[in-house]
Write a protein that holds these residues in place. Structure first.
Motif, PDB file in Angstrom:
ATOM      1  N   PRO A  83      20.722  56.859  75.308  1.00  0.00           N
ATOM      2  CA  PRO A  83      21.588  56.413  74.205  1.00  0.00           C
ATOM      3  C   PRO A  83      20.922  55.271  73.432  1.00  0.00           C
ATOM      4  O   PRO A  83      20.477  54.286  74.040  1.00  0.00           O
ATOM      5  CB  PRO A  83      22.860  55.936  74.922  1.00  0.00           C
ATOM      6  CG  PRO A  83      22.442  55.638  76.320  1.00  0.00           C
ATOM      7  CD  PRO A  83      21.316  56.581  76.641  1.00  0.00           C
ATOM      8  N   VAL A  84      20.837  55.423  72.131  1.00  0.00           N
ATOM      9  CA  VAL A  84      20.108  54.475  71.288  1.00  0.00           C
ATOM     10  C   VAL A  84      21.044  53.874  70.242  1.00  0.00           C
ATOM     11  O   VAL A  84      21.890  54.588  69.677  1.00  0.00           O
ATOM     12  CB  VAL A  84      18.920  55.173  70.579  1.00  0.00           C
ATOM     13  CG1 VAL A  84      18.204  54.206  69.632  1.00  0.00           C
ATOM     14  CG2 VAL A  84      17.944  55.735  71.610  1.00  0.00           C
ATOM     15  N   TYR A  85      20.897  52.575  69.985  1.00  0.00           N
ATOM     16  CA  TYR A  85      21.621  51.949  68.882  1.00  0.00           C
ATOM     17  C   TYR A  85      21.106  52.543  67.565  1.00  0.00           C
ATOM     18  O   TYR A  85      19.924  52.393  67.235  1.00  0.00           O
ATOM     19  CB  TYR A  85      21.403  50.436  68.880  1.00  0.00           C
ATOM     20  CG  TYR A  85      22.265  49.680  69.852  1.00  0.00           C
ATOM     21  CD1 TYR A  85      23.475  49.124  69.440  1.00  0.00           C
ATOM     22  CD2 TYR A  85      21.879  49.526  71.187  1.00  0.00           C
ATOM     23  CE1 TYR A  85      24.274  48.422  70.337  1.00  0.00           C
ATOM     24  CE2 TYR A  85      22.685  48.828  72.087  1.00  0.00           C
ATOM     25  CZ  TYR A  85      23.879  48.284  71.652  1.00  0.00           C
ATOM     26  OH  TYR A  85      24.669  47.597  72.543  1.00  0.00           O
ATOM     27  N   THR A  86      21.999  53.214  66.830  1.00  0.00           N
ATOM     28  CA  THR A  86      21.592  53.845  65.574  1.00  0.00           C
ATOM     29  C   THR A  86      22.182  53.156  64.351  1.00  0.00           C
ATOM     30  O   THR A  86      21.895  53.551  63.219  1.00  0.00           O
ATOM     31  CB  THR A  86      22.012  55.321  65.558  1.00  0.00           C
ATOM     32  OG1 THR A  86      23.425  55.406  65.814  1.00  0.00           O
ATOM     33  CG2 THR A  86      21.246  56.107  66.610  1.00  0.00           C
ATOM     34  N   GLY A  87      23.032  52.126  64.571  1.00  0.00           N
ATOM     35  CA  GLY A  87      23.595  51.409  63.430  1.00  0.00           C
ATOM     36  C   GLY A  87      22.624  50.406  62.841  1.00  0.00           C
ATOM     37  O   GLY A  87      22.629  50.163  61.635  1.00  0.00           O
ATOM     38  N   ALA A  88      21.777  49.821  63.689  1.00  0.00           N
ATOM     39  CA  ALA A  88      20.845  48.790  63.220  1.00  0.00           C
ATOM     40  C   ALA A  88      19.720  48.649  64.226  1.00  0.00           C
ATOM     41  O   ALA A  88      19.818  49.069  65.385  1.00  0.00           O
ATOM     42  CB  ALA A  88      21.567  47.455  63.045  1.00  0.00           C
ATOM     43  N   TYR A  89      18.632  48.053  63.760  1.00  0.00           N
ATOM     44  CA  TYR A  89      17.523  47.661  64.630  1.00  0.00           C
ATOM     45  C   TYR A  89      17.290  46.178  64.436  1.00  0.00           C
ATOM     46  O   TYR A  89      18.031  45.515  63.688  1.00  0.00           O
ATOM     47  CB  TYR A  89      16.266  48.482  64.333  1.00  0.00           C
ATOM     48  CG  TYR A  89      15.604  48.176  63.010  1.00  0.00           C
ATOM     49  CD1 TYR A  89      14.483  47.352  62.940  1.00  0.00           C
ATOM     50  CD2 TYR A  89      16.089  48.720  61.818  1.00  0.00           C
ATOM     51  CE1 TYR A  89      13.862  47.072  61.730  1.00  0.00           C
ATOM     52  CE2 TYR A  89      15.474  48.450  60.614  1.00  0.00           C
ATOM     53  CZ  TYR A  89      14.369  47.627  60.567  1.00  0.00           C
ATOM     54  OH  TYR A  89      13.770  47.354  59.365  1.00  0.00           O
ATOM     55  N   GLY A  90      16.302  45.603  65.118  1.00  0.00           N
ATOM     56  CA  GLY A  90      16.096  44.160  65.036  1.00  0.00           C
ATOM     57  C   GLY A  90      14.683  43.772  64.676  1.00  0.00           C
ATOM     58  O   GLY A  90      13.711  44.323  65.211  1.00  0.00           O
ATOM     59  N   LEU A  91      14.560  42.815  63.743  1.00  0.00           N
ATOM     60  CA  LEU A  91      13.267  42.202  63.431  1.00  0.00           C
ATOM     61  C   LEU A  91      13.031  41.063  64.418  1.00  0.00           C
ATOM     62  O   LEU A  91      13.832  40.126  64.498  1.00  0.00           O
ATOM     63  CB  LEU A  91      13.251  41.663  62.000  1.00  0.00           C
ATOM     64  CG  LEU A  91      13.215  42.666  60.850  1.00  0.00           C
ATOM     65  CD1 LEU A  91      13.222  41.916  59.518  1.00  0.00           C
ATOM     66  CD2 LEU A  91      11.980  43.553  60.937  1.00  0.00           C
TER      67      LEU A  91
END
Length: 280
Positions: free
Chosen positions: A181-189
């Motif tokens: 399961p992957v966070y698909t709403g946002a990623y992080g810099l």
């Protein structure tokens, strides 16, 4: 047709309609630029409010894997997990110090089994291949990461990438590559990671605080709209003079214009001769 009667013919009505349509198009473009400026100002407000804020836990900012509110863009979040270095991806065609480069995406496996995509920074294109010469290794073992949230990017039609690379940060596409399961709403810099490695990709810099030239472009489109009517007025005036050139009043005005134009176009030598003659 003497006087201004010609101005009320279908011939000039078409020119008026053309000027009106041109003005409507220009006003529409003006409103479009103002809308783009509003979007830019909203982005500047998010940077001012969120970029230097205190970090919050990832689960607090993103309670669901697909949740993300644009108002949270640039918000720093913290999380602890283990990097899945074998699933690392390179994002193609990214700017790097005014040249081409890549960004390094490393999935971070969290304690609950979910994965958050961390953009660890940029690397330059290699000297002899379409990939970085060296990719600094992510820390092994448990690591605590602070990163700023950004929304995922859309897919670009016709853009492809070789194995181990991706054309855009399309989170749904990345999730399809991972059996987790992957966070698909946002990623992080990436902001920082602890423990910190001896070497890491170049961290992203703070966005420039620039709203762009949208306001000046909007005013320009309004001026262009007025130019259409100025041009129509000029054409009407010239046509009036042509049709009424044998009218006594118009002949007097034409002679006055001729004298005025002649005075404006006198050469320096003629002015000098006139001054010399007046002094005799």
């Amino acid at each position: 047709m003497r006087g201004w009667g010609f101005a009320f013919t279908w011939h000039w009505a078409r020119y008026l309609a053309l000027a009106v349509v041109f003005a409507i198009v220009c006003v529409g473009l003006c409103l479009w630029q103002l809308d783009r400026r509003d979007t830019a100002l909203e982005e500047l407000a998010r940077i001012d409010n969120n970029y230097s804020a205190e970090p919050v836990p990832l689960a607090e900012a993103l309670p669901e894997l697909d949740s993300f509110d644009l108002s949270d863009k640039w918000t720093p979040v913290t999380m602890t997990g283990t990097y899945l270095s074998d699933d690392e991806l390179l994002v193609r065609n990214r700017p790097y110090n005014s040249g081409p480069g890549f960004e390094v995406l490393t999935p971070l496996l969290l304690a609950d089994g979910s994965v958050f995509i961390v953009d660890r920074g940029g690397l330059p294109t290699g000297r002899e291949q379409d990939a970085p010469d060296v990719i600094p290794a992510a820390p092994t073992g448990e690591v605590t990461v602070t990163a700023r949230l950004k929304p995922g990017e859309p897919t670009l039609p016709g853009r492809s990438a070789p194995a181990g690379q991706i054309a855009t940060i399309q989170l749904d596409e990345i999730a399809g590559m991972l059996d987790r399961p992957v966070y698909t709403g946002a990623y992080g810099l990436m902001v920082n990671e602890n423990p910190a490695p001896a070497d890491r990709p170049l961290a992203a810099t703070k966005p420039a605080r620039d709203e762009g030239p949208h306001l000046s472009y909007a005013f320009q489109w309004l001026v262009f709209a007025l130019f259409g009517f100025f041009g129509l007025g000029y054409g009407l005036r010239q046509e009036y003079r042509r049709i009424n050139e044998d009218d006594p009043d118009e002949m007097v005005r034409a002679e006055a214009r001729r004298v005025k134009d002649a005075a404006r176009t006198r050469t320096d030598a003629e002015i000098e001769d006139e001054l010399i003659d007046s002094g005799r």
